[in-house]
Each structure stands twice: as C-alpha cells, then as structure tokens.
Write a protein that holds these residues in place. Sequence first.
Motif, mmCIF file in Angstrom:
data_model
loop_
_atom_site.group_PDB
_atom_site.id
_atom_site.type_symbol
_atom_site.label_atom_id
_atom_site.label_comp_id
_atom_site.label_asym_id
_atom_site.label_seq_id
_atom_site.Cartn_x
_atom_site.Cartn_y
_atom_site.Cartn_z
ATOM 1 N N ALA A 1 0.830 -1.206 0.000
ATOM 2 C CA ALA A 1 0.000 0.000 0.000
ATOM 3 C C ALA A 1 0.862 1.253 0.000
ATOM 4 O O ALA A 1 0.588 2.220 -0.723
ATOM 5 C CB ALA A 1 -0.929 -0.010 1.209
ATOM 6 N N ALA A 2 1.945 1.253 0.788
ATOM 7 C CA ALA A 2 2.799 2.433 0.908
ATOM 8 C C ALA A 2 3.521 2.754 -0.382
ATOM 9 O O ALA A 2 3.908 3.913 -0.609
ATOM 10 C CB ALA A 2 3.811 2.221 2.029
ATOM 11 N N ALA A 3 3.695 1.765 -1.248
ATOM 12 C CA ALA A 3 4.399 2.001 -2.503
ATOM 13 C C ALA A 3 3.662 2.989 -3.401
ATOM 14 O O ALA A 3 4.263 3.583 -4.311
ATOM 15 C CB ALA A 3 4.614 0.679 -3.234
ATOM 16 N N LEU A 4 2.365 3.181 -3.159
ATOM 17 C CA LEU A 4 1.604 4.125 -3.982
ATOM 18 C C LEU A 4 1.813 5.570 -3.555
ATOM 19 O O LEU A 4 1.474 6.493 -4.296
ATOM 20 C CB LEU A 4 0.101 3.786 -3.925
ATOM 21 C CG LEU A 4 -0.813 4.553 -4.879
ATOM 22 C CD1 LEU A 4 -0.435 4.320 -6.330
ATOM 23 C CD2 LEU A 4 -2.269 4.179 -4.643
ATOM 24 N N VAL A 5 2.368 5.792 -2.378
ATOM 25 C CA VAL A 5 2.484 7.152 -1.860
ATOM 26 C C VAL A 5 3.383 8.010 -2.756
ATOM 27 O O VAL A 5 3.013 9.129 -3.138
ATOM 28 C CB VAL A 5 3.004 7.138 -0.409
ATOM 29 C CG1 VAL A 5 3.299 8.570 0.062
ATOM 30 C CG2 VAL A 5 1.992 6.474 0.517
ATOM 31 N N ALA A 6 4.576 7.523 -3.094
ATOM 32 C CA ALA A 6 5.514 8.328 -3.882
ATOM 33 C C ALA A 6 4.946 8.722 -5.244
ATOM 34 O O ALA A 6 4.999 9.903 -5.624
ATOM 35 C CB ALA A 6 6.838 7.593 -4.034
#
Length: 223
Positions: free
Chosen positions: A44-49
């Motif tokens: 999920a965090a990979a979408l932040v950047a």
Amino acid sequence: MSESTSESARISAAQFHRAPDVSDWRVTEAGPVAVFTASSLAQAAALVAPTVAAAERFGILPDIDLRPEAVIVRVASRDFDGIPAAAPQFAAAVSAAAAELSLTPDPSRVQTIGIYVAQHSEADVRPFFLAALGYEPLGETDAVDPLRSGPQLAFNPIAGDNPARGRTHFDVFVPADQAQARVDAALAAGGRLVDDSNAPAWWSLASPDNHGVDIASWTDTQG
C-alpha cells in the motif's frame, strides 16, 4: 511545474466521471475518492511516492490514508466550489501507478461520513462543537477537522422544535452505483425506510431504535 490550467478552475462530479481513465474513482461529499486494496502495508505504501509526484505535476493537494489493507486517495474538498479541473488527470495518473503496483481498485468501499446536527432555530451550537472537537468553521453552517480525518459536521436549524431536544443524524455518502445495495443492506439489518421521495439522490432511514441515517449518492452524479 503544475500542468493544471488554473488553480481556480472547477468541474462537477458528472464532468469528472466523463473524463478518461477515472473508472476507479467515485465522488463523495469529500471530493473524488479511490480505494486500492493491498496485501500488505508495504504494498500500500508504494503508492504514496507516485501519488505525491502526480500531485505536484497537476497542482492537486490530495489526502492519502495509508492502511495495511488499503490505501485511500482523496482529492480533498476544502470549500464548496467544486472539483479542481486537473483532478481527472491526477486521478488517472494515480490509477495507472496503482495498476503497475498490482493494487486492486475497489470503488464499492468508497464512502464519506457526515454528521448533521439539528438545532433549535434560536440556538447556535456550532461554537460548542468547534471548541469540543477542535474543529474549524467551514462556510456559514459547517465545521471540519483541520486535518480532514474526522467527519464533517453541518448544523441545521429546526424551526418550532422543542429547544430541549437535539436531533442529529448521519449522512453516509456512497457511490451512486452502490447506494441501493447499501440501503437494502441497512433495511435487511433491521432498519426502517423513513422517506424515499428524494431517491436516488438520498434515502432517509431509521435504525431499530429510531436513530436517523441518510444514504446519499447525489454527490456522485451532480451536474
């Protein structure tokens, strides 16, 4: 440099949905929202950047809600003026990045909760709720969490009502294609239909002990 044509340009929900490559998104009272489910916090965090990169590219200020089960991206509504004109391009870029990361869009999980505080016509309870919740005024009648993590409040006078009684209800903003199913589920769970004269914009329901809930989808279809 932002590719947004104008920071002040606004579009409607219908115009947003007519744009290409935004099928993952739905418009609620909080603005366009997408939910991408994930198998882990790291995924999920990979979408932040890429979301931040798209925000800078198109001049959008999104909210990103990161959870182990999903990442929620909102083009946050900070006023009543409509959706930023660059929101569709931003949304399409985020969806493309999510697809590359194998994140699964789930529009059925999009929703926004609002609380409508009914007050006697001679009362003004907004200052109390602003102080108690640490909220900020929005317009003439609403109140918002400064970080937009809590539900928006609206204050509605009731002319002639008993001043010793408050009547507050929830508004549940859901996608237009999910509204009837949500109503049916609530009724099957013991709820009561109070008024459907405004459907499919919204349905007014009551819980078994008569607490009010409106299931609203009008924000996903408005002009």
